[in-house]
Design a protein around this motif. Structure first.
Motif, PDB file in Angstrom:
ATOM      1  N   GLU A 202       0.783  -1.206   0.097  1.00 54.48           N
ATOM      2  CA  GLU A 202      -0.207   0.029   0.021  1.00 54.48           C
ATOM      3  C   GLU A 202       0.804   1.283  -0.105  1.00 54.48           C
ATOM      4  OE1 GLU A 202      -3.163   0.154   2.678  1.00 54.48           O
ATOM      5  OE2 GLU A 202      -3.614  -2.020   2.509  1.00 54.48           O
ATOM      6  N   THR A 289       3.388   2.959   6.130  1.00 48.03           N
ATOM      7  CA  THR A 289       2.772   2.228   7.210  1.00 48.03           C
ATOM      8  C   THR A 289       3.599   1.789   8.186  1.00 48.03           C
ATOM      9  OG1 THR A 289       1.035   1.749   5.558  1.00 48.03           O
ATOM     10  CG2 THR A 289       0.914   0.547   7.738  1.00 48.03           C
ATOM     11  N   GLU A 293       1.568  -2.803  11.707  1.00 42.11           N
ATOM     12  CA  GLU A 293       0.212  -2.674  11.319  1.00 42.11           C
ATOM     13  C   GLU A 293       0.318  -3.304   9.862  1.00 42.11           C
ATOM     14  OE1 GLU A 293      -2.761   0.892   9.451  1.00 42.11           O
ATOM     15  OE2 GLU A 293      -1.203   1.319  11.056  1.00 42.11           O
ATOM     16  N   ARG A 297      -1.985  -6.877   8.779  1.00 44.43           N
ATOM     17  CA  ARG A 297      -2.628  -6.736   7.565  1.00 44.43           C
ATOM     18  C   ARG A 297      -2.315  -7.877   6.787  1.00 44.43           C
ATOM     19  NH1 ARG A 297      -2.789  -0.357   5.773  1.00 44.43           N
ATOM     20  NH2 ARG A 297      -3.382   0.419   7.580  1.00 44.43           N
ATOM     21  N   SER A 298      -1.087  -8.120   6.553  1.00 45.94           N
ATOM     22  CA  SER A 298      -0.596  -9.126   5.638  1.00 45.94           C
ATOM     23  C   SER A 298      -0.707 -10.663   6.094  1.00 45.94           C
ATOM     24  CB  SER A 298       0.971  -9.196   5.568  1.00 45.94           C
ATOM     25  OG  SER A 298       1.463  -7.741   4.799  1.00 45.94           O
ATOM     26  N   THR A 300      -3.619 -11.273   8.299  1.00 45.26           N
ATOM     27  CA  THR A 300      -4.994 -11.529   8.062  1.00 45.26           C
ATOM     28  C   THR A 300      -5.199 -11.798   6.558  1.00 45.26           C
ATOM     29  OG1 THR A 300      -5.553  -9.616   9.564  1.00 45.26           O
ATOM     30  CG2 THR A 300      -7.133 -10.241   7.990  1.00 45.26           C
TER      31      THR A 300
END
Length: 329
Positions: A202, A289, A293, A297-298, A300
């Motif tokens: 991202e 980021t 965090e 996210r990775s 998940t």
């Protein structure tokens, strides 16, 4: 209306770029040959133009159809592709070429834009498509961008280091997440303190958008996590965000060789540190980021996918043999 044309756009970095552009009010069109599933096919927010980016007339047709403000080139793998694109899109507000940290030829820590020497590229390498010449071809693409800017083209290069995050079809990080998720003891090669700079996907997408709008024509911008972690720290971070406990076990060449392995058999291992300076990009207002965090996210995304990184596995029997050797030391 800001119109953005994304050459590529359906897989990993390009997919996140499209989402980034949409979130910032861009009218987005992706152009590609349609060989991969289009994650935006069911939405009317993203247009699609079927294009072979190696064909100049296809790019010209895409330009006429979209009249883009910005062009983001995700799939220029040979310098000739970049040369054609900078000619076709010579009057847009921003053409962003996705290069790579592999373009750097000199072993420096950190590697800096405009300071660290780039890879050379012979005529033969420029038209090759093998992994061995990837860095050479990306470096030559950077030089094409710089030359185009000297002629008045608003062209920029973005150089990410190795990229990770949701939808990563390479499954490099998935290998490590799977190990942490399924095993009590995880082997890391060497002493575990090797460093291979990584960039959260991202952040690469936001970097491209920011560079297109605010970059200096002809300049290259490195992209990478502002906080670096070693391989051992990465595994420990995965365990932390996955809420599990693992024992991280370091194995050197002697222990690995007992099972016919070497440090290079483990994905994301790099003997000499690979670190990119990111100050130039940060000066444009870009922020990365927080690494915890990004890793959460990775993890998940990994759990919601069917990816397990098995293609990178040096072998369960081999890993068990290494652990047996370590237990007898």
């Amino acid at each position: 209306m800001t119109r953005s044309l994304v050459i590529g756009g359906t897989r990993f970095i390009g997919r996140h770029l499209v989402e980034e552009l949409l979130a910032h009010g861009h009218d987005v069109t992706i152009c590609n040959r349609g060989n991969h599933d289009n994650p935006f096919a069911e939405t009317d927010e993203v247009d699609h133009v079927e294009t072979d980016r190696t064909e100049r007339r296809d790019l010209e047709a895409a330009k006429l159809a979209v009249e883009p403000t910005y062009v983001f080139d995700m799939v220029a793998y040979q310098p000739g592709d970049v040369a054609t694109a900078t000619e076709v899109f010579d009057d847009v507000d921003g053409y962003v070429y996705v290069s790579s940290g592999a373009a750097y030829g000199a072993a420096e820590i950190p590697r800096r834009e405009g300071v660290t020497e780039l890879c050379d590229c012979t005529d033969e390498q420029a038209t090759d498509d093998s992994p061995e010449t990837y860095g050479n071809r990306k470096a030559e693409g950077d030089r094409v961008v710089a030359e185009a800017a000297e002629s008045g083209v608003n062209a920029y290069s973005v150089r990410p280091c190795i990229v990770y995050g949701p939808h990563d079809y390479t499954e490099r990080l998935d290998y490590w997440i799977e190990r942490v998720s399924t095993e009590d003891r995880v082997i890391v090669p060497g002493d575990g303190d090797n460093v291979w700079h990584r960039a959260y996907v991202e952040d690469v997408a936001s970097a491209m958008r920011i560079v297109a709008a605010s970059g200096e024509p002809g300049a290259a911008y490195n992209v990478g996590d502002r906080r670096l972690v070693t391989l051992r720290e990465m595994v420990e971070l995965i365990a932390d965000v996955a809420d599990t406990d693992v024992e991280v076990v370091a194995a050197g060449e002697r222990e690995l060789s007992a099972a016919g392995l070497s440090t290079d058999d483990f994905v994301l291992y790099r003997d000499y540190p690979h670190v990119l300076a990111t100050d130039r990009l940060a000066s444009l207002g870009w922020e990365s980021t927080p690494v915890r965090e990004a890793m959460a996210r990775s993890v998940t995304a990994h759990r919601e996918s069917d990816r397990d990184g098995s293609e990178h596995d040096p072998g369960r029997e081999e890993r068990d043999a290494v652990l047996d050797v370590l237990d007898t030391v």
